[in-house]
Design an enzyme around this catalytic site. Sequence first.
Site, PDB file in Angstrom:
ATOM      1  N   ASP A  23      -6.293   0.989   0.852  1.00 46.11           N
ATOM      2  CA  ASP A  23      -6.267   1.101   2.309  1.00 46.11           C
ATOM      3  C   ASP A  23      -7.633   0.688   2.854  1.00 46.11           C
ATOM      4  O   ASP A  23      -8.466   0.148   2.123  1.00 46.11           O
ATOM      5  CB  ASP A  23      -5.886   2.521   2.737  1.00 46.11           C
ATOM      6  CG  ASP A  23      -6.908   3.562   2.313  1.00 46.11           C
ATOM      7  OD1 ASP A  23      -7.977   3.189   1.754  1.00 46.11           O
ATOM      8  OD2 ASP A  23      -6.656   4.758   2.533  1.00 46.11           O
ATOM      9  N   LYS A  79       0.830  -1.210   0.000  1.00 45.21           N
ATOM     10  CA  LYS A  79       0.000   0.000   0.000  1.00 45.21           C
ATOM     11  C   LYS A  79       0.862   1.257   0.000  1.00 45.21           C
ATOM     12  O   LYS A  79       0.615   2.194  -0.761  1.00 45.21           O
ATOM     13  CB  LYS A  79      -0.912   0.008   1.229  1.00 45.21           C
ATOM     14  CG  LYS A  79      -1.845   1.214   1.305  1.00 45.21           C
ATOM     15  CD  LYS A  79      -2.476   1.340   2.673  1.00 45.21           C
ATOM     16  CE  LYS A  79      -1.493   1.857   3.694  1.00 45.21           C
ATOM     17  NZ  LYS A  79      -2.119   2.136   5.010  1.00 45.21           N
TER      18      LYS A  79
END
Length: 210
Positions: free
Chosen positions: A139, A121
């Site tokens: 996320d 991420k």
Amino acid sequence: MKEKKRFLILSLLKRKYKLNRNTELIFSTPFECLISVILSSQTRDIVVNRVTKVLFSIADSPEKIISLGERNLLHLIRQIGLYKTKTKNIIKTCKILLKNYNGVVPNNRKDLENLPGVGRKTSNLILNIIFNKKEIAVDTHVFRVCNRTGFAVGKNPRLVERILSNIVPSNYKLYVHNWFVLHGKFFCKARNMCCKICILSKLCKFNKKI
């Protein structure tokens, strides 16, 4: 979800949030972006910004972070979640940047993910924000909105990312992360969803259940 419905959702998000890629994190350089994103894991952006405002006024480069030392860095970021682990990761990352990259943040996934504290991420965010690469970071907000609406259903963030990479048109890929984040923060919240005023309510899989 059918392609036509997905396109309508993207069109509504584009109209609502514009071609906006501005993150709530405050930084001035790629290095500051890297540190801010590392610190943001499991911590609200407003807290990160409060901490980095002080930190970057003192140490805004790998050299300065290392000179600051682990004890002082630990003290400066103590408001951040997992601050002890993040302190060690940041010090190690700064040393690797100086040793292998002349202090410059690398612009590819492999090198980024070799830095302590940088996962999938985080690398996607940096590649997108700093290097304008069409990577989509998933996320908690993106994962929740994608699954709840039915836009991209997956059991884990990696699967949702893979689906998004395949179905989101190229001209939207720089923006779609931020659109879903903003929509997740203000409307499609983890609790107290605002379905009655949500622009996606007529297209949303979840809304049909209530």
